[in-house]
Design a protein around this motif. Structure first.
Motif, mmCIF file in Angstrom:
data_model
loop_
_atom_site.group_PDB
_atom_site.id
_atom_site.type_symbol
_atom_site.label_atom_id
_atom_site.label_comp_id
_atom_site.label_asym_id
_atom_site.label_seq_id
_atom_site.Cartn_x
_atom_site.Cartn_y
_atom_site.Cartn_z
ATOM 1 N N THR A 56 1.025 -1.252 0.046
ATOM 2 C CA THR A 56 0.128 0.194 -0.053
ATOM 3 C C THR A 56 0.842 1.547 -0.064
ATOM 4 O O THR A 56 2.049 1.517 0.753
ATOM 5 C CB THR A 56 -0.775 -0.265 1.599
ATOM 6 O OG1 THR A 56 0.058 0.065 1.961
ATOM 7 C CG2 THR A 56 -1.484 -1.115 1.496
ATOM 8 N N THR A 57 0.444 2.439 -0.921
ATOM 9 C CA THR A 57 0.954 3.575 -0.945
ATOM 10 C C THR A 57 0.278 4.949 -0.419
ATOM 11 O O THR A 57 -1.112 4.965 -0.894
ATOM 12 C CB THR A 57 1.347 4.062 -1.791
ATOM 13 O OG1 THR A 57 0.773 3.832 -3.355
ATOM 14 C CG2 THR A 57 2.683 2.386 -2.643
ATOM 15 N N LEU A 58 1.007 5.594 -0.149
ATOM 16 C CA LEU A 58 0.404 7.106 0.411
ATOM 17 C C LEU A 58 1.504 7.915 0.130
ATOM 18 O O LEU A 58 2.727 8.547 0.245
ATOM 19 C CB LEU A 58 -0.093 7.316 1.911
ATOM 20 C CG LEU A 58 -0.860 8.328 2.405
ATOM 21 C CD1 LEU A 58 -2.299 8.528 1.932
ATOM 22 C CD2 LEU A 58 -0.722 7.890 4.104
ATOM 23 N N GLU A 75 -3.735 21.512 0.767
ATOM 24 C CA GLU A 75 -2.719 19.902 1.380
ATOM 25 C C GLU A 75 -3.715 19.133 0.126
ATOM 26 O O GLU A 75 -4.772 19.324 0.202
ATOM 27 C CB GLU A 75 -2.840 19.739 2.735
ATOM 28 C CG GLU A 75 -2.220 18.683 3.224
ATOM 29 C CD GLU A 75 -1.970 18.403 4.335
ATOM 30 O OE1 GLU A 75 -2.300 16.969 4.759
ATOM 31 O OE2 GLU A 75 -2.818 18.877 4.930
ATOM 32 N N LEU A 76 -2.691 18.630 -0.669
ATOM 33 C CA LEU A 76 -3.637 17.185 -1.782
ATOM 34 C C LEU A 76 -2.768 15.683 -0.410
ATOM 35 O O LEU A 76 -1.538 15.858 -0.862
ATOM 36 C CB LEU A 76 -3.479 17.349 -2.892
ATOM 37 C CG LEU A 76 -3.601 18.661 -3.508
ATOM 38 C CD1 LEU A 76 -2.855 19.183 -4.955
ATOM 39 C CD2 LEU A 76 -4.735 19.765 -3.179
ATOM 40 N N SER A 77 -3.834 14.890 -0.838
ATOM 41 C CA SER A 77 -3.110 13.844 -0.787
ATOM 42 C C SER A 77 -3.768 12.546 -1.386
ATOM 43 O O SER A 77 -4.812 12.603 -2.353
ATOM 44 C CB SER A 77 -4.182 13.381 0.681
ATOM 45 O OG SER A 77 -3.471 11.750 1.273
ATOM 46 N N SER A 78 -2.962 11.357 -1.892
ATOM 47 C CA SER A 78 -3.797 10.544 -2.731
ATOM 48 C C SER A 78 -4.656 9.538 -2.113
ATOM 49 O O SER A 78 -5.536 8.714 -2.981
ATOM 50 C CB SER A 78 -2.738 9.165 -2.398
ATOM 51 O OG SER A 78 -2.020 8.858 -1.430
ATOM 52 N N THR A 79 -5.958 10.348 -0.704
ATOM 53 C CA THR A 79 -6.466 8.985 -0.263
ATOM 54 C C THR A 79 -7.819 10.187 -0.781
ATOM 55 O O THR A 79 -8.702 9.804 -0.384
ATOM 56 C CB THR A 79 -6.619 9.397 1.025
ATOM 57 O OG1 THR A 79 -6.175 10.949 2.010
ATOM 58 C CG2 THR A 79 -5.915 8.488 1.822
ATOM 59 N N SER A 80 -7.537 11.367 -1.440
ATOM 60 C CA SER A 80 -8.709 11.902 -2.029
ATOM 61 C C SER A 80 -9.155 13.208 -1.389
ATOM 62 O O SER A 80 -9.603 14.241 -1.250
ATOM 63 C CB SER A 80 -9.657 11.232 -2.827
ATOM 64 O OG SER A 80 -10.274 10.764 -1.601
#
Length: 285
Positions: A56-58, A75-80
């Motif tokens: 798993t990646t984040l 702030e932006l995240s790969s988790t939307s």
């Protein structure tokens, strides 16, 4: 008089000592940080491998611009997850701070407005959220001793759903905080009782820890941590809990722009307990 902290930061030094640099539970973490003319950019990537499953990646990135009176952060995240904030301090009223925050993830959105007033003996912050819940936290003190409370009122339930309180003692290089942390949002009941301490009596050694009693399940949790600065580029950390789990960390500054952190976790009493490790590489401007 010790510096008056916000309610959320009363135990920050203790918590950072017990959490930061113990980078286990991840195979690899890489972060990059740059700053110029008030603009800060930070990006990070983490990968965690689970036996029998895909890794798993984040990833996350934030941008922040700050000057004397205001700051803007995205702030932006790969988790939307998307977070935005704007903070403003009037030049004529430096003890006041206003902040607007927006948070979005999938179909959930949250907007909050807050106003904070900071004085020598009292620090207050009031927050209103778009679902009409309102939050108030207050910290007060005199002669290195004080208290505080943090409450959240939910009009849909017509009750306080958060009701935290704290007593603190700060003096020179020693801090101790006793907190009540509420758990139930449907009834007023005793939650977690937490006592923390922090000591920096020696410049190159930090000591700290916490004792938490859970009234709900009658369990006691203990953590003790220490940090030793070996030189200007290297420090080691260790943490031990009541179950015999030992965390170790080594932070080394390889060059002016590269820092490597390695961590490990093992159980001193259970030989069959898995050995965990992790590594984090930081790139600075």
């Amino acid at each position: 008089m010790a510096q008056l902290e916000s309610f959320a930061n009363l135990s920050k030094l203790q918590e950072d000592l017990c959490k930061k640099n113990f980078c286990v539970g991840q195979d690899l973490a890489i972060s990059a940080y740059a700053r110029a003319s008030g603009l800060t950019v930070k990006t990070s990537y983490k990968q965690k491998g689970v036996e029998g499953k895909d890794a798993t990646t984040l990833g996350s990135t934030y941008f922040m611009y700050k000057n004397k009176n205001f700051s803007v952060k995205q702030e932006l995240s790969s988790t939307s997850l998307v977070k935005s904030s704007l903070e403003y301090t009037p030049e004529s009223k430096s003890n006041l701070k206003g902040k607007a925050e927006f948070e979005s993830q999938n179909e959930h959105q949250k907007i909050s407005l807050s106003l904070e007033s900071i004085h020598d003996r009292c620090r207050c912050k009031a927050t209103v959220v778009n679902d009409l819940t309102s939050k108030l936290n207050v910290v007060f003190g005199h002669n290195n001793l004080g208290g505080g409370f943090d409450v959240l009122f939910d009009p849909s339930q017509k009750r306080f759903t958060t009701y935290n309180a704290a007593f603190w003692y700060f003096k020179d290089n020693y801090r101790t905080v006793i907190k009540h942390e509420s758990l139930s949002k449907n009834s007023y009941s005793l939650g977690n009782l937490i006592a923390t301490f922090y000591s920096s009596k020696r410049k190159d050694i930090l000591l700290g820890g916490s004792i938490k009693y859970s009234h709900f399940d009658k369990n006691l949790f203990i953590e003790l941590a220490g940090q030793k600065k070996l030189d200007d580029k290297t420090l080691v950390k260790a943490k031990l809990n009541q179950c015999g789990y030992l965390w170790l960390a080594l932070r080394s500054k390889i060059s002016e722009k590269v820092t490597v952190v390695t961590g490990a976790k093992l159980n001193m009493f259970i030989k069959t307990s898995p050995f965990e490790y992790g590594i984090r590489i930081k790139f600075n401007q």
